[in-house]
Motif scaffolding. Structure first.
Motif, PDB file in Angstrom:
ATOM      1  N   GLU A  97       0.684  -1.236   0.009  1.00  0.00           N
ATOM      2  CA  GLU A  97       0.062  -0.119  -0.080  1.00  0.00           C
ATOM      3  C   GLU A  97       0.944   1.453   0.318  1.00  0.00           C
ATOM      4  O   GLU A  97       0.348   1.929  -0.461  1.00  0.00           O
ATOM      5  CB  GLU A  97      -0.901   0.000   1.445  1.00  0.00           C
ATOM      6  CG  GLU A  97      -1.800  -1.412   0.867  1.00  0.00           C
ATOM      7  CD  GLU A  97      -3.073  -0.527   0.054  1.00  0.00           C
ATOM      8  OE1 GLU A  97      -3.071   0.068  -0.714  1.00  0.00           O
ATOM      9  OE2 GLU A  97      -3.422  -1.960  -0.166  1.00  0.00           O
ATOM     10  N   ALA A  98       2.115   1.256   0.941  1.00  0.00           N
ATOM     11  CA  ALA A  98       2.707   2.379   0.431  1.00  0.00           C
ATOM     12  C   ALA A  98       3.282   2.684  -0.596  1.00  0.00           C
ATOM     13  O   ALA A  98       3.589   3.606  -1.035  1.00  0.00           O
ATOM     14  CB  ALA A  98       3.866   2.120   1.786  1.00  0.00           C
ATOM     15  N   ARG A  99       4.115   1.475  -1.365  1.00  0.00           N
ATOM     16  CA  ARG A  99       4.766   1.791  -2.755  1.00  0.00           C
ATOM     17  C   ARG A  99       3.824   2.702  -3.759  1.00  0.00           C
ATOM     18  O   ARG A  99       3.646   3.509  -4.519  1.00  0.00           O
ATOM     19  CB  ARG A  99       5.043   0.302  -2.560  1.00  0.00           C
ATOM     20  CG  ARG A  99       5.602   0.061  -4.310  1.00  0.00           C
ATOM     21  CD  ARG A  99       6.463  -1.013  -4.316  1.00  0.00           C
ATOM     22  NE  ARG A  99       6.911  -1.143  -5.946  1.00  0.00           N
ATOM     23  CZ  ARG A  99       7.328  -1.765  -6.450  1.00  0.00           C
ATOM     24  NH1 ARG A  99       7.655  -3.300  -5.318  1.00  0.00           N
ATOM     25  NH2 ARG A  99       8.387  -2.196  -7.824  1.00  0.00           N
ATOM     26  N   ARG A 100       2.366   1.512  -3.529  1.00  0.00           N
ATOM     27  CA  ARG A 100       1.448   1.753  -4.352  1.00  0.00           C
ATOM     28  C   ARG A 100       1.248   3.473  -3.998  1.00  0.00           C
ATOM     29  O   ARG A 100       0.525   4.575  -5.201  1.00  0.00           O
ATOM     30  CB  ARG A 100       0.615   1.281  -4.041  1.00  0.00           C
ATOM     31  CG  ARG A 100       0.240  -0.290  -4.783  1.00  0.00           C
ATOM     32  CD  ARG A 100      -1.087  -0.991  -5.384  1.00  0.00           C
ATOM     33  NE  ARG A 100      -2.067  -1.610  -4.001  1.00  0.00           N
ATOM     34  CZ  ARG A 100      -3.043  -0.885  -4.164  1.00  0.00           C
ATOM     35  NH1 ARG A 100      -3.881  -0.360  -5.118  1.00  0.00           N
ATOM     36  NH2 ARG A 100      -3.564  -0.846  -2.422  1.00  0.00           N
ATOM     37  N   LEU A 101       1.339   4.045  -2.973  1.00  0.00           N
ATOM     38  CA  LEU A 101       0.198   5.367  -2.670  1.00  0.00           C
ATOM     39  C   LEU A 101       1.458   5.918  -2.800  1.00  0.00           C
ATOM     40  O   LEU A 101       1.600   7.547  -3.419  1.00  0.00           O
ATOM     41  CB  LEU A 101       0.041   5.605  -1.401  1.00  0.00           C
ATOM     42  CG  LEU A 101      -0.287   7.103  -0.621  1.00  0.00           C
ATOM     43  CD1 LEU A 101      -1.065   7.490  -1.361  1.00  0.00           C
ATOM     44  CD2 LEU A 101       0.078   6.757   0.986  1.00  0.00           C
ATOM     45  N   ALA A 102       2.830   5.571  -3.325  1.00  0.00           N
ATOM     46  CA  ALA A 102       4.019   6.351  -3.928  1.00  0.00           C
ATOM     47  C   ALA A 102       4.340   6.558  -5.235  1.00  0.00           C
ATOM     48  O   ALA A 102       4.127   8.267  -5.755  1.00  0.00           O
ATOM     49  CB  ALA A 102       5.566   6.338  -3.509  1.00  0.00           C
ATOM     50  N   ASN A 103       3.287   6.091  -5.433  1.00  0.00           N
ATOM     51  CA  ASN A 103       3.418   5.068  -7.045  1.00  0.00           C
ATOM     52  C   ASN A 103       2.204   7.106  -7.542  1.00  0.00           C
ATOM     53  O   ASN A 103       2.797   7.572  -8.626  1.00  0.00           O
ATOM     54  CB  ASN A 103       2.622   4.274  -7.246  1.00  0.00           C
ATOM     55  CG  ASN A 103       3.663   3.337  -7.831  1.00  0.00           C
ATOM     56  OD1 ASN A 103       3.251   1.595  -7.748  1.00  0.00           O
ATOM     57  ND2 ASN A 103       5.463   2.882  -7.535  1.00  0.00           N
ATOM     58  N   ALA A 135       9.463   1.211   1.304  1.00  0.00           N
ATOM     59  CA  ALA A 135       8.308   1.084  -0.112  1.00  0.00           C
ATOM     60  C   ALA A 135       7.769   2.371  -0.796  1.00  0.00           C
ATOM     61  O   ALA A 135       7.835   2.972  -1.779  1.00  0.00           O
ATOM     62  CB  ALA A 135       7.395   0.120   0.653  1.00  0.00           C
ATOM     63  N   ALA A 136       8.075   3.150   0.354  1.00  0.00           N
ATOM     64  CA  ALA A 136       7.625   4.434  -0.949  1.00  0.00           C
ATOM     65  C   ALA A 136       8.604   5.490  -1.634  1.00  0.00           C
ATOM     66  O   ALA A 136       8.267   4.793  -2.305  1.00  0.00           O
ATOM     67  CB  ALA A 136       7.502   5.635   0.879  1.00  0.00           C
ATOM     68  N   ASN A 137      10.010   5.046  -0.700  1.00  0.00           N
ATOM     69  CA  ASN A 137      11.334   5.145  -2.110  1.00  0.00           C
ATOM     70  C   ASN A 137      11.057   4.734  -3.001  1.00  0.00           C
ATOM     71  O   ASN A 137      11.289   5.317  -4.584  1.00  0.00           O
ATOM     72  CB  ASN A 137      12.128   5.779  -1.273  1.00  0.00           C
ATOM     73  CG  ASN A 137      12.580   6.227  -0.265  1.00  0.00           C
ATOM     74  OD1 ASN A 137      13.174   5.965   0.709  1.00  0.00           O
ATOM     75  ND2 ASN A 137      12.337   7.757  -0.469  1.00  0.00           N
ATOM     76  N   ARG A 138      11.253   3.395  -3.060  1.00  0.00           N
ATOM     77  CA  ARG A 138      10.854   2.999  -4.355  1.00  0.00           C
ATOM     78  C   ARG A 138       9.189   2.462  -5.317  1.00  0.00           C
ATOM     79  O   ARG A 138       9.267   2.696  -6.441  1.00  0.00           O
ATOM     80  CB  ARG A 138      10.141   0.976  -3.473  1.00  0.00           C
ATOM     81  CG  ARG A 138      10.448  -0.091  -4.435  1.00  0.00           C
ATOM     82  CD  ARG A 138       9.972  -1.326  -3.861  1.00  0.00           C
ATOM     83  NE  ARG A 138       9.900  -2.518  -4.569  1.00  0.00           N
ATOM     84  CZ  ARG A 138      10.866  -4.184  -4.903  1.00  0.00           C
ATOM     85  NH1 ARG A 138      10.622  -3.770  -3.421  1.00  0.00           N
ATOM     86  NH2 ARG A 138      10.396  -4.648  -5.523  1.00  0.00           N
ATOM     87  N   GLY A 139       8.229   2.649  -4.264  1.00  0.00           N
ATOM     88  CA  GLY A 139       6.732   3.648  -4.948  1.00  0.00           C
ATOM     89  C   GLY A 139       7.500   5.114  -5.803  1.00  0.00           C
ATOM     90  O   GLY A 139       7.122   4.712  -7.130  1.00  0.00           O
ATOM     91  N   ALA A 140       8.394   6.073  -5.180  1.00  0.00           N
ATOM     92  CA  ALA A 140       8.574   7.099  -6.286  1.00  0.00           C
ATOM     93  C   ALA A 140       9.124   6.389  -7.073  1.00  0.00           C
ATOM     94  O   ALA A 140       9.125   7.245  -8.189  1.00  0.00           O
ATOM     95  CB  ALA A 140       9.608   8.259  -5.461  1.00  0.00           C
TER      96      ALA A 140
END
Length: 292
Positions: free
Chosen positions: A117-123, A151-156
């Protein structure tokens, strides 16, 4: 006198002074620590008396670099450094050496959905368009560590977008996660300055399940907004089952130590889409991708 002559620098730059100082003859005077340029004297800068100067430097360096990167605002992510990504959750369970370790590994694995979810939100946040002046908004920002932060940095990074990592020096060895933009990877000595930088540009903030560090950051944010020291922003609290188990927010209000309206400072969400919809409603901005 020309305009160029009026505007040109009159004093020699510090870089040149440093080069010239290195040419000094080696004498008892020039080799003494007292003779070292103050801003090059590490032992001097690390004295207790210089703590106010170190505070200023730690506030100023990230500020200048983010200004130069045209980062106008950020979307900050708080959360545990221990929740595994789903692909690694089972391996951690199987590696448990005792029933207690296995139980903990299983509970952490149950929360691994929040990595996604963190990764998708960062996306989603990373798709926010830059302004005509090149200024960037809702730039993903995390503590720069593993788990939810990764996950956040990865999403970006998935969107080829820049992201910020604000790491902290700890007694045990660590490094920023590999998805942080190197030019926006900062290291802090002071927790207070790190937390200040988290919030100076924050225009939305997602809080995922976490431990002491997450509690510290989350409750300080609530206090700042509650007391009017900071204007309200969307505070998105992921994991109602977790948070309701570890903090009885309603009981705090019932006991009178906070007001019931203080429970409106944050919004319960479970998915990236829920979170982004909340941001859309808060700002009513047609540029927010995915807002209907």
């Amino acid at each position: 006198m020309t305009k160029k002559e009026i505007e040109e620098r009159k004093f020699r730059p510090a870089k040149q002074e440093v080069k010239d100082a290195a040419k000094n003859l080696h004498t008892p005077q020039t080799t003494s620590a007292a003779y070292t340029l103050a801003f090059q004297d590490r032992d001097f800068l690390l004295r207790d008396d210089l703590r106010p100067v170190r505070f200023q430097l730690e506030l100023l360096k990230p500020e200048l670099l983010m200004n130069e990167a045209k980062i106008e605002s950020t979307f900050v992510f708080y959360g545990s450094a221990r929740i595994p990504e789903p692909e690694k959750a089972q391996a951690r369970i199987e590696a448990a050496a005792s029933e207690e370790e296995r139980r903990i590994a299983e509970r952490l694995a149950a929360k691994s959905k929040y990595y996604d979810e963190a990764r998708r939100l960062a996306n989603i946040a990373a798709r926010y368009p830059a302004g005509e002046d090149g200024k960037q908004n809702f730039v993903v920002c995390s503590g720069g560590g593993p788990s939810i932060m990764e996950a956040a940095n990865r999403g970006a990074a998935d969107m080829d977008a820049p992201s910020i990592g604000m790491n902290i020096v700890l007694p045990h060895e660590q490094a920023p996660n590999i998805y942080v933009t190197p030019e926006l990877s900062f290291q802090f000595h002071y927790f207070a300055l790190r937390k200040m930088h988290f919030l100076l540009r924050a225009r939305a903030l997602a809080v995922f399940p976490g431990g002491f560090g997450t509690f510290d950051e989350f409750f300080e944010l609530l206090t700042l907004v509650q007391t009017g020291k900071m204007k309200p922003i969307p505070i998105l609290l992921f994991g109602k089952e977790f948070w309701s188990k570890v903090v009885d927010f309603e009981a705090l209000a019932d006991e009178g130590v906070i007001a019931h309206r203080d429970l409106e400072l944050f919004t319960w969400v479970e998915t990236a889409e829920d979170a982004w919809s909340t941001v859309c409603r808060f700002y009513k901005d047609d540029n927010l991708m995915g807002c209907d």
